[in-house]
Scaffold this motif. Structure first.
Motif: not given
Length: 115
Positions: A81, A89, A78, A51, A86, A47
């Motif tokens: 997302l 990430v 959230c 993020l 994700l 994060p």
């Protein structure tokens, strides 16, 4: 389960650390925990690199004026997302982990600027 935190002063206060050591005996990753995690060392913290900034840019877009509005925005963003975001990430986190392994666990000073 392990618990990892950053080196923020409030997070590493004796009272906080004592509570976390009780809740996660032998499994606290922190500046004063069982496994030392140096302050300002987010090399492998997903994060911290993307993020939080991504969510912050979306959460504050309508300038929430109350705590409840802020909480609602956070929950909404959230929830929305995308799996693609994700996945990117996590790909980036895996890339940083491999770089850390290759450099013997040393600090990744230039990783922020790599593409």
């Amino acid at each position: 389960m392990w618990f990892q935190q950053d080196g923020a002063t409030a997070h590493t206060a004796r009272a906080t650390t004592d509570i976390l050591k009780t809740a996660f005996p032998g499994r606290l990753i922190s500046r004063f925990g069982d496994l030392h995690w140096p302050a300002r060392s987010p090399d492998l913290t997903v994060p911290d690199f993307f993020l939080w900034g991504f969510l912050k840019s979306r959460v504050y877009v309508n300038k929430p004026e109350t705590l409840e509005a802020l909480k609602d925005n956070i929950k909404h963003e959230c929830k929305n997302l995308s799996p693609e975001v994700l996945a990117e990430v996590m790909k980036n986190a895996i890339k940083r982990a491999r770089i850390a392994i290759n450099c013997g666990g040393a600090h990744l000073a230039d990783i922020i600027f790599s593409t």
